[in-house]
Design a protein around this motif. Structure first.
Motif, PDB file in Angstrom:
ATOM      1  N   PHE A  72       0.827  -1.203   0.000  1.00 60.65           N
ATOM      2  CA  PHE A  72       0.000   0.000   0.000  1.00 60.65           C
ATOM      3  C   PHE A  72       0.866   1.260   0.000  1.00 60.65           C
ATOM      4  O   PHE A  72       0.546   2.242  -0.681  1.00 60.65           O
ATOM      5  N   THR A  73       1.963   1.242   0.759  1.00 61.91           N
ATOM      6  CA  THR A  73       2.863   2.388   0.795  1.00 61.91           C
ATOM      7  C   THR A  73       3.488   2.629  -0.569  1.00 61.91           C
ATOM      8  O   THR A  73       3.608   3.774  -1.019  1.00 61.91           O
ATOM      9  N   MET A  74       3.890   1.552  -1.244  1.00 61.91           N
ATOM     10  CA  MET A  74       4.487   1.692  -2.566  1.00 61.91           C
ATOM     11  C   MET A  74       3.492   2.293  -3.560  1.00 61.91           C
ATOM     12  O   MET A  74       3.840   3.193  -4.341  1.00 61.91           O
ATOM     13  N   VAL A  75       2.255   1.813  -3.541  1.00 55.74           N
ATOM     14  CA  VAL A  75       1.230   2.358  -4.448  1.00 55.74           C
ATOM     15  C   VAL A  75       0.958   3.827  -4.123  1.00 55.74           C
ATOM     16  O   VAL A  75       0.816   4.662  -5.040  1.00 55.74           O
ATOM     17  N   ILE A  80       0.292   9.324  -5.379  1.00 54.05           N
ATOM     18  CA  ILE A  80      -0.068  10.609  -4.764  1.00 54.05           C
ATOM     19  C   ILE A  80       0.713  11.778  -5.350  1.00 54.05           C
ATOM     20  O   ILE A  80       0.121  12.801  -5.731  1.00 54.05           O
ATOM     21  N   PRO A  81       2.050  11.712  -5.465  1.00 50.43           N
ATOM     22  CA  PRO A  81       2.763  12.847  -6.080  1.00 50.43           C
ATOM     23  C   PRO A  81       2.337  13.116  -7.514  1.00 50.43           C
ATOM     24  O   PRO A  81       2.330  14.269  -7.948  1.00 50.43           O
ATOM     25  N   VAL A 176      15.169  12.357  -3.191  1.00 55.74           N
ATOM     26  CA  VAL A 176      14.505  11.684  -2.077  1.00 55.74           C
ATOM     27  C   VAL A 176      13.320  10.864  -2.567  1.00 55.74           C
ATOM     28  O   VAL A 176      13.148   9.690  -2.190  1.00 55.74           O
ATOM     29  N   TYR A 177      12.494  11.445  -3.423  1.00 54.06           N
ATOM     30  CA  TYR A 177      11.275  10.755  -3.854  1.00 54.06           C
ATOM     31  C   TYR A 177      11.590   9.478  -4.631  1.00 54.06           C
ATOM     32  O   TYR A 177      11.098   8.385  -4.288  1.00 54.06           O
ATOM     33  N   ALA A 297       4.189   9.730   1.445  1.00 51.67           N
ATOM     34  CA  ALA A 297       3.062   8.832   1.167  1.00 51.67           C
ATOM     35  C   ALA A 297       1.920   8.978   2.155  1.00 51.67           C
ATOM     36  O   ALA A 297       0.750   9.011   1.760  1.00 51.67           O
ATOM     37  N   TRP A 298       2.244   9.068   3.450  1.00 49.52           N
ATOM     38  CA  TRP A 298       1.192   9.020   4.460  1.00 49.52           C
ATOM     39  C   TRP A 298       0.673  10.387   4.876  1.00 49.52           C
ATOM     40  O   TRP A 298      -0.506  10.524   5.196  1.00 49.52           O
ATOM     41  N   GLN A 299       1.542  11.386   4.891  1.00 47.28           N
ATOM     42  CA  GLN A 299       1.095  12.704   5.339  1.00 47.28           C
ATOM     43  C   GLN A 299      -0.039  13.270   4.496  1.00 47.28           C
ATOM     44  O   GLN A 299      -1.020  13.785   5.041  1.00 47.28           O
TER      45      GLN A 299
END
Length: 316
Positions: A72-75, A80-81, A176-177, A297-299
């Protein structure tokens, strides 16, 4: 400049100076939110509560079911960006993201094929190790540009400080991204290839014998001995006695976040394995990317949830 000083006369907005426009907008904002102190306090409490609850949920999710959390974090990191850049018409990022996605999708497809080619593991690790090195370079370059801007070096070249800061921040963001995204995809590919790359099963028993002078990651022959200096890459030997190509074991341990021997699953101490001082900042950089993942990803998801709660409760 006093932002609270009212704009004199009955000028239209187009006739105002930039300073007067700033004061006018500031006064309009205060008029719009006058008497909303209690509402704003509720919104702040909702935001803080959402951040705390989300942090607890994410930590527990990571502990209980890491595989779904990582996917989920990878997706989220991937999508999102792009959505934010599309909304803001950031075409430069969209082009770079598209190129990265096309090439990385090809690598993921190669790693998912069964039976897998003998050259696939090495190709996958070299690709993600390249992303890792390039992301390090961009982040370091952006940091240096920002430091030089603070030291007013841009004046020597007759450039505006804002231009240099924009370049520095952009390079740091790209480094970073794509560094974080590259690590996530590398781990995803590593899980898919683990059964084919390694010689061991889930029970810990090797499925085939490791031949002499063969890399336990890619299955290809070693070109140089452990004590010899290679032209393109060297040969590494773990404390357990197994030997590997330099690119393969670096990709396995650093990029793929696997700190065990691919053959016997013995724990690997990266500090003892990579004694070169230039390698240690890369390991620390990899740990930094794990922390940045929360911000990228989460923020945004947490802020979106807080805004949704505000909307349901009728708070502006």
């Amino acid at each position: 400049m006093d932002l609270h000083r009212p704009v004199e006369g009955n000028k239209s907005y187009d006739m105002m100076t930039p300073e007067e426009k700033l004061r006018y907008d500031h006064q309009k904002m205060h008029e719009l939110h006058r008497g909303h102190d209690s509402m704003h306090m509720k919104m702040v409490l909702i935001l803080i509560s959402t951040l705390v609850v989300a942090q607890i949920v994410v930590v527990q999710w990571k502990k209980l079911h890491y595989r779904s959390y990582a996917f989920f974090t990878m997706v989220s990191m991937w999508s999102i960006p792009l959505l934010i850049s599309t909304y803001n018409h950031s075409y430069r990022f969209i082009i770079v993201w598209t190129i990265f996605t096309l090439l990385t999708s090809l690598v993921i497809w190669k790693s998912s094929q069964k039976p897998m080619s003998n050259t696939t593991p090495r190709m996958v690790y070299k690709w993600f190790y390249l992303i890792y090195k390039v992301s390090c370079f961009f982040m370091l370059f952006g940091y240096v540009v920002m430091v030089l801007t603070f030291l007013s070096v841009n004046v020597v070249f007759n450039h505006r400080p804002q231009s240099w800061m924009d370049v520095g921040l952009m390079c740091m963001f790209y480094g970073v991204y794509f560094g974080v995204l590259g690590r996530d995809v590398a781990e995803y590919c590593t899980d898919k290839m683990a059964a084919s790359i390694g010689y061991y099963t889930k029970e810990g028993m090797p499925t085939r014998h490791l031949e002499n002078n063969v890399c336990a990651v890619c299955g290809n022959k070693l070109l140089v001995d452990v004590n010899e200096e290679g032209v393109l890459e060297n040969t590494y030997k773990l404390p357990c006695g197994h030997v590997f190509h330099e690119f393969c074991i670096r990709g396995w341990c650093i990029v793929g976040k696997r700190q065990t021997c691919p053959y016997c699953k013995e724990k690997v101490d990266l500090k003892q394995m990579f004694t070169n001082p230039w390698d240690r900042p890369h390991i620390l950089y990899g740990q930094l990317l794990d922390w940045v993942r929360w911000l990228v990803a989460w923020q945004p998801l947490v802020l979106f949830m807080a805004q949704g709660i505000n909307w349901v409760l009728g708070l502006e």
